[in-house]
Design a protein around this motif. Structure first.
Motif, PDB file in Angstrom:
ATOM      1  N   SER A  46       7.417   4.237   8.330  1.00 39.74           N
ATOM      2  CA  SER A  46       6.350   4.359   6.577  1.00 39.74           C
ATOM      3  C   SER A  46       6.858   3.023   5.639  1.00 39.74           C
ATOM      4  CB  SER A  46       6.946   5.361   6.263  1.00 39.74           C
ATOM      5  OG  SER A  46       6.674   7.223   6.369  1.00 39.74           O
ATOM      6  N   SER A  47       8.366   2.881   6.046  1.00 34.67           N
ATOM      7  CA  SER A  47       8.734   1.666   5.594  1.00 34.67           C
ATOM      8  C   SER A  47       7.939  -0.079   5.777  1.00 34.67           C
ATOM      9  CB  SER A  47      10.162   0.930   5.059  1.00 34.67           C
ATOM     10  OG  SER A  47       9.604   0.779   6.811  1.00 34.67           O
ATOM     11  N   LYS A  48       6.892   0.392   6.573  1.00 32.15           N
ATOM     12  CA  LYS A  48       5.822  -0.560   7.349  1.00 32.15           C
ATOM     13  C   LYS A  48       4.599  -0.186   6.172  1.00 32.15           C
ATOM     14  CE  LYS A  48       7.838  -2.145  10.884  1.00 32.15           C
ATOM     15  NZ  LYS A  48       8.960  -1.761  10.331  1.00 32.15           N
ATOM     16  N   ILE A  49       3.876   1.448   6.639  1.00 32.44           N
ATOM     17  CA  ILE A  49       2.437   1.504   6.479  1.00 32.44           C
ATOM     18  C   ILE A  49       2.676   1.003   4.923  1.00 32.44           C
ATOM     19  CG2 ILE A  49       1.296   3.589   6.598  1.00 32.44           C
ATOM     20  CD1 ILE A  49       2.067   4.014   9.219  1.00 32.44           C
ATOM     21  N   ALA A  50       3.461   1.989   4.151  1.00 29.51           N
ATOM     22  CA  ALA A  50       3.657   3.092   3.103  1.00 29.51           C
ATOM     23  C   ALA A  50       3.247   1.448   1.870  1.00 29.51           C
ATOM     24  CB  ALA A  50       4.504   2.619   2.016  1.00 29.51           C
ATOM     25  N   PRO A  51       3.918   0.091   1.712  1.00 29.12           N
ATOM     26  CA  PRO A  51       3.487  -0.899   1.546  1.00 29.12           C
ATOM     27  C   PRO A  51       2.376  -1.497   1.843  1.00 29.12           C
ATOM     28  CG  PRO A  51       5.366  -1.201   2.997  1.00 29.12           C
ATOM     29  CD  PRO A  51       4.640   0.654   2.966  1.00 29.12           C
ATOM     30  N   ALA A  52       2.300  -1.719   3.313  1.00 32.22           N
ATOM     31  CA  ALA A  52       1.128  -2.197   3.635  1.00 32.22           C
ATOM     32  C   ALA A  52      -0.373  -1.501   2.891  1.00 32.22           C
ATOM     33  CB  ALA A  52       0.956  -2.238   5.180  1.00 32.22           C
ATOM     34  N   LEU A  53      -0.177  -0.195   2.970  1.00 33.48           N
ATOM     35  CA  LEU A  53      -1.549   0.168   1.868  1.00 33.48           C
ATOM     36  C   LEU A  53      -1.563   0.126   0.537  1.00 33.48           C
ATOM     37  CD1 LEU A  53      -2.449   1.317   4.680  1.00 33.48           C
ATOM     38  CD2 LEU A  53      -1.966   3.835   4.540  1.00 33.48           C
ATOM     39  N   ALA A  54      -0.656   0.479   0.411  1.00 30.55           N
ATOM     40  CA  ALA A  54      -0.272   0.029  -1.028  1.00 30.55           C
ATOM     41  C   ALA A  54      -0.935  -1.399  -1.692  1.00 30.55           C
ATOM     42  CB  ALA A  54       1.363   0.245  -1.670  1.00 30.55           C
ATOM     43  N   ALA A  55      -0.776  -2.089  -0.880  1.00 32.08           N
ATOM     44  CA  ALA A  55      -1.345  -2.947  -1.182  1.00 32.08           C
ATOM     45  C   ALA A  55      -3.135  -3.526  -0.605  1.00 32.08           C
ATOM     46  CB  ALA A  55      -0.618  -4.474  -0.095  1.00 32.08           C
ATOM     47  N   GLY A  56      -2.913  -2.465   0.215  1.00 34.97           N
ATOM     48  CA  GLY A  56      -4.573  -2.862   0.239  1.00 34.97           C
ATOM     49  C   GLY A  56      -4.954  -2.920   1.753  1.00 34.97           C
ATOM     50  N   ASN A  57      -4.147  -3.051   2.426  1.00 31.24           N
ATOM     51  CA  ASN A  57      -4.788  -3.163   3.921  1.00 31.24           C
ATOM     52  C   ASN A  57      -5.034  -2.254   5.096  1.00 31.24           C
ATOM     53  OD1 ASN A  57      -3.213  -6.822   4.065  1.00 31.24           O
ATOM     54  ND2 ASN A  57      -1.802  -4.996   2.973  1.00 31.24           N
ATOM     55  N   ALA A  58      -5.077  -2.309   5.927  1.00 33.33           N
ATOM     56  CA  ALA A  58      -5.673  -1.278   7.192  1.00 33.33           C
ATOM     57  C   ALA A  58      -4.173  -1.287   7.551  1.00 33.33           C
ATOM     58  CB  ALA A  58      -6.362  -1.101   7.579  1.00 33.33           C
TER      59      ALA A  58
END
Ligand code: NAD
Length: 493
Positions: free
Chosen positions: A173-185
């Protein structure tokens, strides 16, 4: 009335888990080569289910789906992404029991720890980055030529997330949540030993409205799936957490393809107990620092450095207190220390304790494997009298083992604390405020704790120095590593 009813803790039983599939483009699918991998309950040593064993062909499909999804997700407003991530946090809280049970049976974590730390923190992470998703922005710049200049913060594209076995929910989650928040897949590869919560999280993100292809989960081996992610030209960034040894390979391989990386690697932190410390707090922190998660904690504090005037007293108190720490079935709410996550981790700890004895170490308490229900249990172990150059002091044991060494001066304590290749965390116990700030500034670590251990929050950046890696997770800082800056300059002439 059972203990757990008396404490108002909901009792959980071991879940039945259906065989896991890959999650690609919003669909559950078998691996292209139809391979399967066993998943074992570390508290019994028995196989509880299987997951799909992917290879490079499946990575190709996941990256294709992620690239397609990025086209839309990257253009979705921060506010809409925030709404979806907030729903993820809500669903995690609603499905808390399910997540606790799955993570506990997969990793061997005590259910009480899993509920209070792993699942609670995972919800907090999504909530925190839901807030920040709306704040990503550029800046205008005043320049001396007749032009209007501004910057845009844009998502990178597709992130390859590779995570270790010890905190599957939190570290993914410490990767997926900020990655998605910034608009990445994202294409996520969880650890081979503990892949189950990643599949449950894929289901939860889909339920929250994360569009198909924005998160893909590909289970399988590091040498196949991990390597394919590192090399794939459709992956724009690698977010890796794992051992220093594999991290070195991952950074080199991603570097060859000129991909940016964040590397969260091994640790071997020292906790310093000064002569003016509050001893109760110091003992509490010392124990927390090495039994937490059965010592499988990158930010654990497995090296206790004690002022010589307190050395014998601390060893005596530790011997009694550590022997009383409840070790046992992760599904018993009274358990504090569960099994190691896999047989090979237990074997590594046994080897290190044998080595410590050969190196002249004195086992003060513990030092043996525990025969409990066929699981991978090891006694919390305290070892005194090892020298600074002992391998057990220098290397990452990654189990419930604490070494205790004496020091005489502040300078010596700092030198010993900084004297390994690692630099993830460090801590000190003192009642002298000036010393707290002075020593914190001199410790080579990404985070320093004073008078407690493992105080963590998604708002506090963490990461390593030296061989513990580079880049930071958590905090607003991590969003910089999931976005790129574009400058736009418009002539006003
Ligand atoms: P590991 O390095 O063995 O594996 C980590 C991940 O890398 C796994 O998903 C694995 O499958 C994958 N992998 C393995 N070989 C690969 C390859 N050739 N190419 C690409 N990927 C590959 O680590 P582990 O045993 O799962 O975890 C324990 C280690 O992780 C410890 O060293 C611990 O300190 C570290 N860790 C660090 C942090 C941190 O935040 N710094 C957090 C947790 C764990």
């Amino acid at each position: 009335m059972t203990d757990s009813e008396a404490q108002n803790i909901p009792a959980l039983s071991r879940p039945h888990i259906e065989p896991g599939k890959l999650f690609i483009d919003g669909e559950w699918c078998e691996a292209s080569a139809k391979g399967r991998r066993d998943v074992t309950d570390p508290s019994t040593g028995k196989v509880i289910t299987t997951v799909a064993e992917a290879d490079a062909t499946d990575v190709e499909a996941a990256v294709t789906a992620a690239r397609k999804a990025f086209g839309t997700w990257g253009q979705t407003s921060g506010r809409e992404r925030a709404r979806i991530l907030h729903r993820v946090a809500d669903i995690i809280r609603r499905r808390e029991d399910e997540l606790v049970a799955v993570e506990s049976v997969d990793v061997g974590k005590p259910v009480s720890l899993c509920r209070a730390v792993d699942v609670a923190t995972t919800a907090e992470i999504y909530e925190y980055y839901s807030g920040l998703a709306q704040t990503i922005q550029g800046a205008t710049r005043q320049i001396p030529i007749p032009a209007h200049a501004y910057t845009r913060r844009e998502p990178l594209g597709v992130v390859g997330a590779i995570t270790p076995f010890n905190f599957p929910l939190i570290l993914s989650s410490s990767k997926i949540a900020p990655a998605l928040a910034a608009g990445n897949a994202v294409v996520h590869k969880p650890a081979e030993d503990t892949p189950l919560s990643a599949l449950l999280m894929a289901e939860i993100l889909a339920e929250a409205g994360v569009p198909d292809g924005v998160l893909n989960v590909v289970t399988g081996g590091g040498a196949e799936v991990g390597k394919a992610l590192l090399r794939h030209p459709g992956i724009d960034k690698i977010a890796f957490t794992g051992s220093t040894q594999i991290g070195r390979y991952a950074a080199a391989t991603a570097g060859e393809a000129l991909k940016p990386v964040t590397m969260e690697l091994g640790g071997n932190a020292a906790q310093i107990v000064f002569e003016d410390a509050d001893l109760d707090k110091a003992i509490g922190s010392a124990i927390k620092g090495f039994v937490f998660n059965t010592g499988q904690f990158c930010m654990g504090g497995p090296r206790l450095l004690v002022h010589r005037s307190l050395y014998d007293t601390v060893l005596e108190i530790l011997a009694g207190a550590v022997a009383g720490v409840p070790v046992g079935d992760p599904f018993d709410p009274a358990t504090v220390v569960g099994p190691m996550a896999a047989e090979r981790h237990l074997a590594k700890v046994e080897d290190y304790v044998r080595l410590a004895k050969e190196e002249g170490g004195r086992v003060v308490t513990g030092g043996e494997r525990l025969e409990l229900g066929g699981g991978y249990y090891y006694q919390p172990t305290v070892i005194a009298d090892l020298g600074d150059d002992s391998r057990v002091v220098q290397e990452e044991v990654f189990g419930p083992v604490l070494t205790v060494q004496p020091f005489d001066t502040e300078d010596e304590a700092v030198a010993m604390a900084n004297g390994t290749p690692y630099g993830l965390a460090a801590g000190l116990q003192t009642t002298d405020l000036a010393r707290a700030h002075r020593v914190a500034a001199r410790l080579e670590a990404g985070i320093v704790w004073v008078n407690d251990w493992a105080m963590l929050d998604p708002a506090i950046p963490f990461g390593g120095v030296k061989q513990s890696g580079f880049g930071r997770e958590y905090g607003p800082e991590v969003l910089e590593s999931y976005t790129k800056v574009k400058s736009v300059v418009i002539s006003l002439a």
